[in-house]
Motif scaffolding. Structure first.
Motif, PDB file in Angstrom:
ATOM      1  N   SER A   5       0.866  -1.390  -0.073  1.00 25.26           N
ATOM      2  CA  SER A   5      -0.022  -0.164   0.037  1.00 25.26           C
ATOM      3  C   SER A   5       0.850   1.406  -0.024  1.00 25.26           C
ATOM      4  N   GLN A   6       2.000   1.227   0.730  1.00 23.71           N
ATOM      5  CA  GLN A   6       2.990   2.270   0.553  1.00 23.71           C
ATOM      6  C   GLN A   6       3.477   2.832  -1.097  1.00 23.71           C
ATOM      7  N   ILE A   7       3.614   1.492  -1.564  1.00 22.67           N
ATOM      8  CA  ILE A   7       4.317   1.584  -3.048  1.00 22.67           C
ATOM      9  C   ILE A   7       3.331   2.221  -4.033  1.00 22.67           C
ATOM     10  N   ALA A   8       1.821   1.800  -3.654  1.00 21.91           N
ATOM     11  CA  ALA A   8       0.862   2.306  -4.531  1.00 21.91           C
ATOM     12  C   ALA A   8       0.644   3.484  -4.615  1.00 21.91           C
ATOM     13  N   TRP A   9       0.987   4.471  -3.429  1.00 25.91           N
ATOM     14  CA  TRP A   9       0.719   5.748  -3.698  1.00 25.91           C
ATOM     15  C   TRP A   9       2.119   6.482  -4.292  1.00 25.91           C
ATOM     16  N   ASP A  10       3.125   5.995  -4.326  1.00 21.37           N
ATOM     17  CA  ASP A  10       4.407   6.423  -4.930  1.00 21.37           C
ATOM     18  C   ASP A  10       4.131   6.736  -6.509  1.00 21.37           C
ATOM     19  N   ASP A  11       4.530   7.870  -6.814  1.00 21.48           N
ATOM     20  CA  ASP A  11       4.859   8.314  -8.158  1.00 21.48           C
ATOM     21  C   ASP A  11       3.376   8.326  -8.706  1.00 21.48           C
ATOM     22  N   THR A  12       2.426   9.092  -7.860  1.00 22.65           N
ATOM     23  CA  THR A  12       1.164   9.322  -8.320  1.00 22.65           C
ATOM     24  C   THR A  12       0.609  10.781  -7.968  1.00 22.65           C
ATOM     25  N   GLY A 187       6.728  15.328  -2.275  1.00 26.41           N
ATOM     26  CA  GLY A 187       5.458  15.428  -1.861  1.00 26.41           C
ATOM     27  C   GLY A 187       4.919  16.733  -1.632  1.00 26.41           C
ATOM     28  N   GLY A 188       3.617  16.791  -2.258  1.00 22.37           N
ATOM     29  CA  GLY A 188       3.048  18.364  -2.146  1.00 22.37           C
ATOM     30  C   GLY A 188       1.451  18.164  -2.176  1.00 22.37           C
ATOM     31  N   PRO A 244       6.483   7.520   2.980  1.00 23.12           N
ATOM     32  CA  PRO A 244       5.441   6.898   2.383  1.00 23.12           C
ATOM     33  C   PRO A 244       4.339   6.342   3.587  1.00 23.12           C
ATOM     34  N   SER A 245       4.576   6.574   4.776  1.00 24.38           N
ATOM     35  CA  SER A 245       3.505   5.936   5.870  1.00 24.38           C
ATOM     36  C   SER A 245       2.277   6.367   5.862  1.00 24.38           C
TER      37      SER A 245
END
Length: 328
Positions: A5-12, A187-188, A244-245
């Protein structure tokens, strides 16, 4: 929180809307894409920071525009950081990722490695360029370098050129996550008021150098809603934005639960470059064989390097220019 689930939000980039306030926004998380952008070059840390901030702004702005092809941001200054350039290519099909590339040009001898990165730009301008592809006229908007960050410049651009109050809250830096090598994360959050029909009341803006700000555009309940949302955004913490937490959905609930946050489908973002041998040949097509001869190396080839991705091309000079010999 699981690793998946952490990886799922990276680069989105996650679009959202605050129904109670008439405000829309985006939450961006850049991990591998930003690391890939910066690893193409050995930039000093102050330049890396400027590229990271511009790439993050590009991801947020690009996803907020109905883009058929390309959005470009350019930061040009008279200081040692001469140029920061980024491109955002919209998805070519539904479900496909958007693509980002970036590079910088700077004067290493004048660069102050211990200074605030924004101070290294100096006097200059912040430009937004939108190219919707063949058959469409490109758009260009400029605003002077102002404020204390590139985020301030982007906010000024939207107020001045689009008359839309916009706010950016960004965080970026090298991450030291357990079990992973040192790498860049960013992140922003972008907040943007829905377009209003009232227009600008002030003849001259109240911002730096007479530039417009949200106070010159909004009034009454709209101004109160905007100020309230910004006060809530001010409470965000760096680690909440970078992750990413903390998933972006949880972050929006934490910040804006009373504003009725509603999320839409997240847009994946990847590193991507549009350079090709064909484009190099097209660029060379305006030159004569005499011009091509001046570009030819001692090895008998013409070389070209992509500033964005580092791709290296070696071409036969006889096949270049408007006098090129066509292959049989």
């Amino acid at each position: 929180m699981t690793t998946g689930s952490q990886i799922a939000w990276d680069d989105t980039v996650l679009p959202f809307q605050l129904d109670a306030s008439g405000i829309r926004g985006r939450v961006a998380r850049l991990d591998g894409v930003l690391d890939r952008v910066l690893k193409q070059h050995a930039y000093p840390s102050v330049i890396e920071a400027l590229v990271a901030e511009t790439a993050l702004l590009t991801a947020l702005i690009g996803q907020a525009i109905k883009l058929r092809w390309k959005l470009s941001l350019q930061v040009r200054g008279k200081g040692p950081a001469r140029l920061i350039a980024t491109d955002y290519y919209g998805p070519t099909a539904e479900g496909e990722p958007a693509r980002i590339r970036a590079y910088a040009s700077y004067d290493a001898e004048r660069l102050d490695l211990n200074a605030d990165p924004f101070s290294q730009i100096g006097e200059g301008y912040f430009a937004v360029m939108i190219d919707q592809g063949e058959g469409m006229l490109p758009y260009q908007g400029f605003t002077p370098i102002a404020g204390k960050s590139l985020s301030d410049c982007a906010q000024t651009y939207f107020a001045q050129s689009e008359q839309i109050p916009t706010r950016f809250q960004l965080a970026y830096g090298e991450s030291t996550e357990p079990g992973r090598p040192l790498h860049w994360r960013a992140g922003g959050i972008m907040l943007q008021h829905m377009p209003t029909s009232g227009g600008v009341a002030a003849e001259q803006g109240s911002g730096e150098g007479g530039l417009l700000t949200h106070a010159d555009i909004l009034g009454g309940a709209e101004s109160e809603n905007w100020n309230r949302a910004n006060l809530l955004l001010d409470t965000v913490e760096t680690l909440e934005m970078i992750g990413p937490s903390v998933p972006p959905t949880d972050l929006l609930v934490r910040l804006f639960h009373e504003e009725g946050p509603r999320v839409f489908d997240a847009q994946p973002v990847r590193f991507g470059c549009s350079c090709s041998e064909e484009k190099v040949r097209n660029t060379m097509s305006i030159y004569s064989q005499k011009d091509i001869a001046r570009m030819t190396t001692e090895a008998g080839v013409v070389t070209a390097d992509c500033q964005f991705c580092g791709a290296h091309y070696e071409l036969d000079p006889k096949t270049l220019g408007f006098e090129a010999v066509k292959p049989e």
